[in-house]
Design an enzyme around this catalytic site. Structure first.
Site, short mmCIF file in Angstrom:
data_model
loop_
_atom_site.label_atom_id
_atom_site.label_comp_id
_atom_site.label_asym_id
_atom_site.label_seq_id
_atom_site.Cartn_x
_atom_site.Cartn_y
_atom_site.Cartn_z
NE ARG A 160 7.23 -5.17 -0.84
CZ ARG A 160 6.92 -4.13 0.28
NH1 ARG A 160 7.83 -3.70 0.97
NH2 ARG A 160 5.58 -3.88 0.38
CD GLU A 179 11.30 -8.98 4.28
OE1 GLU A 179 10.32 -8.53 4.83
OE2 GLU A 179 11.88 -8.35 3.45
CG HIS A 228 9.88 -5.17 5.99
ND1 HIS A 228 9.93 -6.04 4.85
CD2 HIS A 228 9.68 -4.02 5.70
CE1 HIS A 228 9.01 -5.56 4.11
NE2 HIS A 228 8.78 -4.16 4.42
P1 NAP Z 1 6.03 5.05 -6.05
O1 NAP Z 1 5.59 6.47 -5.89
O2 NAP Z 1 5.01 4.41 -7.07
O3 NAP Z 1 7.38 5.16 -6.93
C1 NAP Z 1 7.92 4.09 -7.45
C2 NAP Z 1 9.16 4.68 -8.57
O4 NAP Z 1 9.48 3.42 -9.29
C3 NAP Z 1 8.74 5.56 -9.61
O5 NAP Z 1 9.59 6.45 -9.82
C4 NAP Z 1 8.39 4.66 -10.78
O6 NAP Z 1 8.68 5.48 -12.05
C5 NAP Z 1 9.50 3.81 -10.61
N1 NAP Z 1 9.21 2.54 -11.33
C6 NAP Z 1 10.01 2.09 -12.56
N2 NAP Z 1 9.60 0.89 -12.79
C7 NAP Z 1 8.74 0.58 -12.40
C8 NAP Z 1 7.70 -0.69 -12.38
N3 NAP Z 1 7.97 -1.70 -13.16
N4 NAP Z 1 6.68 -0.67 -11.59
C9 NAP Z 1 6.46 0.44 -10.66
N5 NAP Z 1 7.22 1.56 -10.46
C10 NAP Z 1 8.27 1.59 -11.60
O7 NAP Z 1 6.33 3.97 -4.80
P2 NAP Z 1 6.58 4.63 -3.27
O8 NAP Z 1 5.53 4.96 -2.56
O9 NAP Z 1 7.86 5.55 -3.47
O10 NAP Z 1 7.17 3.06 -2.92
C11 NAP Z 1 8.16 2.33 -3.63
C12 NAP Z 1 8.20 0.81 -3.02
O11 NAP Z 1 8.62 1.07 -1.53
C13 NAP Z 1 6.82 0.17 -2.48
O12 NAP Z 1 6.44 -0.46 -3.65
C14 NAP Z 1 7.32 -0.93 -1.50
O13 NAP Z 1 7.60 -2.02 -1.97
C15 NAP Z 1 8.61 -0.21 -0.91
N6 NAP Z 1 8.20 0.38 0.39
C16 NAP Z 1 8.97 -0.40 1.45
C17 NAP Z 1 9.02 -0.07 2.71
C18 NAP Z 1 9.86 -0.84 3.63
O14 NAP Z 1 9.34 -0.91 5.00
N7 NAP Z 1 11.05 -0.97 3.61
C19 NAP Z 1 7.70 1.02 3.09
C20 NAP Z 1 7.15 1.52 2.23
C21 NAP Z 1 7.31 1.21 0.84
P3 NAP Z 1 7.54 6.54 -12.40
O15 NAP Z 1 8.15 7.70 -11.60
O16 NAP Z 1 7.80 6.70 -13.81
O17 NAP Z 1 6.14 6.17 -12.19
#
Ligand code: NAP
Length: 329
Positions: A237, A266, A285
């Site tokens: 983000r 955005e 995005h």
């Molecule tokens: P996820 O599986 O929940 O992974 C989040 C990672 O961040 C985990 O390793 C988590 O640690 C870590 N982390 C560290 N501090 C954190 C905090 N304060 N809160 C939450 N997590 C924290 O999420 P994901 O599915 O990979 O997605 C990640 C992000 O990508 C989404 O939240 C979204 O904003 C973004 N995204 C963007 C797009 C786009 O269109 N560009 C598309 C999809 C997603 P742990 O491993 O210890 O839990």
């Protein structure tokens, strides 16, 4: 009597028909703000919401006394007041997993495009500037064999790392995540502090969710710790990175380039220097934006909402505590 839902995301005809079987639907095409008067008025009778890219402020929940569930067509849930939803007993559902690989593809596209200057040099050809063999002023840098640092190492971070380690022989480092022994074994990944990762990595890829604690996580100090040859990729983000500090670092050559899919505001304004910088690849995005994945996300949201409003556990739930307290009640 059927429950009422408000739909403001992109849903296929089949998905709308599936919802119409269960609920009375009111659609809000092109909704950009929850403050839209018609939407606010409709909240008064709504049991469910399904959509994306519209921030729902906590105050609005007081105007939605019947609201039971929100099905967001996204994995990120920074647009929602999670604590307030939980206090109101409203289930918040998201769409993890189905978009992981597509978003990782976008991340890797940005890695390749920035390192090899793909957009800049394709523009060079399009303008007719390719008049003789290119020289070092147009060379890029290698991706294979380099060090890839993931800030956040969840589903998407691991999927980017898998591409880097297994496809491109990259060394993987990760920070801001709990230890991941299985991925360390599978990918040779090593856990670092954020400062160590920034200093070591040739590519720093931000995949951490936006929250109060991660806002401007990558600021001027962090950018200073990166190598001057390093490239920053943000597919999480926009506000996780301090955009003003990033622009300064790019302008002053303190880092080589940036590949960005997300921004502070955005759509990105043409007044921002970012879309005009030759060392920036700026995407609109598109992380999860393929036909297949957007359809799968919408379907997951439809399934989540039908389950939630029929008293069953949705497939993907952000505030598990609401479900637990409903079951206990
Ligand atoms: P996820 O599986 O929940 O992974 C989040 C990672 O961040 C985990 O390793 C988590 O640690 C870590 N982390 C560290 N501090 C954190 C905090 N304060 N809160 C939450 N997590 C924290 O999420 P994901 O599915 O990979 O997605 C990640 C992000 O990508 C989404 O939240 C979204 O904003 C973004 N995204 C963007 C797009 C786009 O269109 N560009 C598309 C999809 C997603 P742990 O491993 O210890 O839990």
């Amino acid at each position: 009597m059927k429950k009422r839902i408000l739909a403001y995301g992109r849903l296929s005809e089949a998905q709308l028909a599936q919802l119409a079987n269960e609920f009375e639907i009111q659609q809000f095409h092109g909704l950009t703000s929850a403050n839209d008067p018609a939407f606010r008025a409709a909240l008064a009778k709504a049991h469910g919401l399904i959509g994306s890219s519209v921030a729902i402020p906590a105050e609005l929940l007081d105007e939605a006394p019947h609201l039971e569930a929100i099905a967001s067509i996204s994995v990120g849930f920074d647009n929602y007041p999670v604590e307030a939803l939980t206090q109101h007993g409203i289930l918040l559902c998201n769409t993890p997993d189905v978009l992981t690989e597509t978003t990782a593809d976008t991340g890797f596209a940005l890695i390749m495009a920035t390192a090899r200057r793909v957009v800049e040099l394709a523009d060079f050809v399009r303008r007719g500037d390719w008049q003789k063999s290119i020289g070092p002023e147009h060379f890029g840098s290698d991706v294979h064999g380099k060090t890839l640092g993931l800030v956040g190492f969840g589903r998407i971070g691991a999927a980017v790392a898998r591409r880097g380690a297994l496809g491109f022989g990259m060394q993987v480092r990760y920070a801001m995540a709990s230890p991941k022994p299985v991925l360390e074994e599978e990918l040779g990944a090593e856990r670092r502090t954020l400062d160590e990762l920034l200093a070591e990595s040739d590519f720093v890829c931000v995949t951490i969710p936006l929250s109060d604690t991660t806002h401007h996580l990558i600021g001027a100090d962090e950018l200073t710790r990166m190598k001057s040859s390093a490239i920053l990729i943000n597919i999480a983000r926009g506000p996780v990175v301090d955009e003003t500090a990033l622009i300064e670092a790019l302008e002053e050559g303190r880092i080589r380039a940036a590949g960005l899919d997300v921004y502070n505001h955005e759509p990105l304004s043409q007044d921002s220097p970012l879309p005009h910088m030759s060392n920036v690849v700026a995407l609109p995005h598109i992380g999860s934006a393929t036909h297949e994945t957007r359809n799968a996300m919408a379907q997951r949201a439809v399934d989540n909402l039908i389950l939630a409003l029929s008293g069953n556990r949705p497939i993907s739930l952000v505030n598990e505590e609401v479900w637990e307290s409903r079951r206990g009640a």
